[in-house]
Enzyme design. Structure first.
Site, short mmCIF file in Angstrom:
data_model
loop_
_atom_site.label_atom_id
_atom_site.label_comp_id
_atom_site.label_asym_id
_atom_site.label_seq_id
_atom_site.Cartn_x
_atom_site.Cartn_y
_atom_site.Cartn_z
N ASP A 294 69.64 75.05 56.57
CA ASP A 294 69.19 76.03 55.60
C ASP A 294 70.17 77.21 55.67
O ASP A 294 70.85 77.40 56.68
CB ASP A 294 67.76 76.45 55.96
CG ASP A 294 67.30 77.63 55.15
OD1 ASP A 294 67.39 77.55 53.91
OD2 ASP A 294 66.86 78.63 55.75
N ASP B 79 69.59 80.94 54.17
CA ASP B 79 69.01 82.28 54.35
C ASP B 79 67.96 82.27 55.47
O ASP B 79 66.99 81.52 55.43
CB ASP B 79 68.37 82.76 53.05
CG ASP B 79 69.38 82.77 51.90
OD1 ASP B 79 70.59 82.76 52.17
OD2 ASP B 79 68.94 82.76 50.73
MG MG Z 1 65.44 80.09 55.00
#
Ligand code: MG
Ligand code: ZN
Length: 174
Positions: free
Chosen positions: A8, A10
């Protein structure tokens, strides 16, 4: 066929300020570069899979999202880390696409394009939906990252940092 760690973006690789669209605000989370280097050194491709619904919601353009990715890649390159792919879902939840995590679409696309064996691959992210996407795509090691140190309820193993995640992934496949 290659193995990969899906990541992932962010809140996992860079600090999550909420719908990041300004490349100037991109900051790598400490420990990320060294952890990624360990994983790529062990033969894992590094593939970012990111929901960017801010595009579909009209908060920012696809271009500014790409600029954020480029900035992150540059910061990683300064630490000798090269990403093998960045796959983003630009849709809002209402669009009911197949690529928005927890759907497996981004991972399946990357696997097809890069020749990845999902059963030898791992997924890591700070939300339950990240690990769910990994599971649904067929990754056997799916980890939930919790940087804050507070207890987190998860159906998946919880790790506290990127270095700890790298350790767990290497252990799992050893
Ligand atoms: Mg995230
Ligand atoms: Zn999508």
């Amino acid at each position: 066929m290659k193995k990969a760690v899906f990541l992932d973006r962010d809140g996992t690789l860079i600090f999550d300020e909420g719908y990041i669209s300004d490349p100037g605000k991109v900051v790598l989370i400490p420990g990320v570069a060294d952890a990624l280097k360990r994983l790529s050194g062990a033969g894992f491709l590094l593939v970012v899979v990111s929901n960017q619904s801010g595009i579909g919601r009209g908060y920012f353009s696809e271009e500014s999202s790409r600029a954020v990715n480029s900035r992150m890649e540059r910061l990683l390159a300064e630490k000798s880390v090269r990403l093998d792919g960045i796959y983003c879902c630009p849709h809002s939840p209402e669009e009911k696409c197949r690529c928005r995590k927890p759907g497996p679409g981004l991972l399946l696309k990357a696997a097809a394009e890069l020749g990845i064996d999902l059963s030898r691959s791992a997924m890591l992210g700070d939300k339950e939906s990240d690990a769910e996407a990994g599971l649904s795509a067929g990754c056997r090691c799916n980890l939930r990252l919790s940087l804050q140190g507070q207890a987190v309820r998860s159906a998946f193993p919880v790790v506290r940092s990127l270095p700890e995640a790298a350790e767990s992934i290497l252990d799992f496949f050893s």
